[in-house]
Design a protein around this motif. Structure first.
Motif, mmCIF file in Angstrom:
data_model
loop_
_atom_site.group_PDB
_atom_site.id
_atom_site.type_symbol
_atom_site.label_atom_id
_atom_site.label_comp_id
_atom_site.label_asym_id
_atom_site.label_seq_id
_atom_site.Cartn_x
_atom_site.Cartn_y
_atom_site.Cartn_z
ATOM 1 N N GLY A 180 0.824 -1.197 0.000
ATOM 2 C CA GLY A 180 0.000 0.000 0.000
ATOM 3 C C GLY A 180 0.858 1.246 0.000
ATOM 4 N N THR A 181 0.354 2.303 -0.613
ATOM 5 C CA THR A 181 1.078 3.574 -0.622
ATOM 6 C C THR A 181 0.213 4.659 0.001
ATOM 7 N N SER A 182 0.880 5.682 0.509
ATOM 8 C CA SER A 182 0.196 6.863 1.024
ATOM 9 C C SER A 182 1.159 8.035 0.969
ATOM 10 N N ARG A 183 0.613 9.239 1.079
ATOM 11 C CA ARG A 183 1.461 10.435 1.026
ATOM 12 C C ARG A 183 2.249 10.624 2.322
ATOM 13 N N ASP A 184 1.797 9.979 3.400
ATOM 14 C CA ASP A 184 2.547 10.047 4.650
ATOM 15 C C ASP A 184 3.177 8.670 4.899
ATOM 16 N N ASP A 185 3.483 8.359 6.125
ATOM 17 C CA ASP A 185 4.144 7.096 6.441
ATOM 18 C C ASP A 185 3.181 6.065 7.027
ATOM 19 N N SER A 186 1.880 6.171 6.698
ATOM 20 C CA SER A 186 0.896 5.277 7.281
ATOM 21 C C SER A 186 0.646 4.026 6.446
ATOM 22 N N ALA A 187 1.386 3.834 5.361
ATOM 23 C CA ALA A 187 1.304 2.619 4.556
ATOM 24 C C ALA A 187 2.732 2.117 4.309
ATOM 25 N N GLN A 188 2.847 1.005 3.596
ATOM 26 C CA GLN A 188 4.180 0.416 3.408
ATOM 27 C C GLN A 188 5.125 1.330 2.636
ATOM 28 N N LEU A 189 4.600 2.047 1.659
ATOM 29 C CA LEU A 189 5.436 2.918 0.840
ATOM 30 C C LEU A 189 4.914 4.344 0.873
ATOM 31 N N ARG A 190 5.823 5.282 1.008
ATOM 32 C CA ARG A 190 5.457 6.699 0.931
ATOM 33 C C ARG A 190 5.415 7.103 -0.535
#
Length: 212
Positions: A29-39
């Motif tokens: 998973g990605t997200s703009r912050d650090d709340s998923a595996q990839l920023r």
């Protein structure tokens, strides 16, 4: 199966990530912050390149382009600054293309699938007014997805475009029609059914063809 989901930190993206993990799939998973595996800010080519390097040599069976914004929700015609248009299209359209472009080698390696979350608000047959930016950006990504479906078929990559329903998320609001679990169950069925023979489809979460 390796599933990559953009915008996996909340709403539909987070629910999809959890459900695929529960099913035993490998999920990135990605997200703009650090709340998923990839920023990943999907609008940033540098971060896109970093993601591609991080996932190098990892085939991707399903890429779900879920990250999106609805910046003009509730705005009136006199309140549409130019930068709102630019930011919205950068995320909802350009960001989808950059993500697919960055991960194309991974998709080619597995003959993978691409699922793009658009909206019924992309349809030119539905024009109740308002939400001009969101409607236009979702129409643009629908067009992008259908053209990618044509070009990527030669690589064995199927592309589908989907309306997830009006869902009770931060974006959809509490008055929305369906719960996120209902939307996610339907979407996962659609993604499972996606093939080269149905590539370019525009469908609702519950399997109905959507008018363009």
């Amino acid at each position: 199966m390796h599933v990559v989901i953009t915008g996996a930190n909340r709403g539909i993206g987070r629910a999809l990530s959890q459900r695929y993990s529960d099913r035993g799939e490998a999920v990135t998973g990605t997200s703009r912050d650090d709340s998923a595996q990839l920023r990943l800010d999907v609008t940033d080519p540098v971060q896109q390149a970093a993601m591609a390097e991080r996932l190098k040599d990892q085939p991707i069976d399903l890429l779900i382009c879920n990250a999106g914004v609805y910046l003009d929700k509730g705005h009136t015609i006199n309140d549409y600054p130019a930068d709102m248009w630019a930011q919205s299209f950068a995320t909802n359209v350009t960001g989808v293309f950059l993500t697919i472009q960055a991960l194309l080698p991974n998709l080619r390696a597995s003959g993978g699938k691409v699922a793009i979350l658009s909206s019924q608000m992309a349809s030119h047959t539905r024009a109740p007014g308002g939400s001009y930016i969101y409607r236009a950006s979702k129409a643009a990504v629908l067009n992008l997805g259908r053209n990618l479906a044509t070009d990527l078929k030669q690589d064995g990559i199927a592309v589908g475009i989907y309306h997830p329903g009006w869902v009770q998320t931060d974006m959809g609001g509490v008055a929305a029609d369906i719960h996120v679990d209902q939307a996610v169950s339907g979407l996962m069925d659609r993604f499972d059914d996606l093939s080269l023979s149905t590539s370019g489809c525009f469908e609702t979460y519950d399997g109905q063809p959507h008018a363009y």
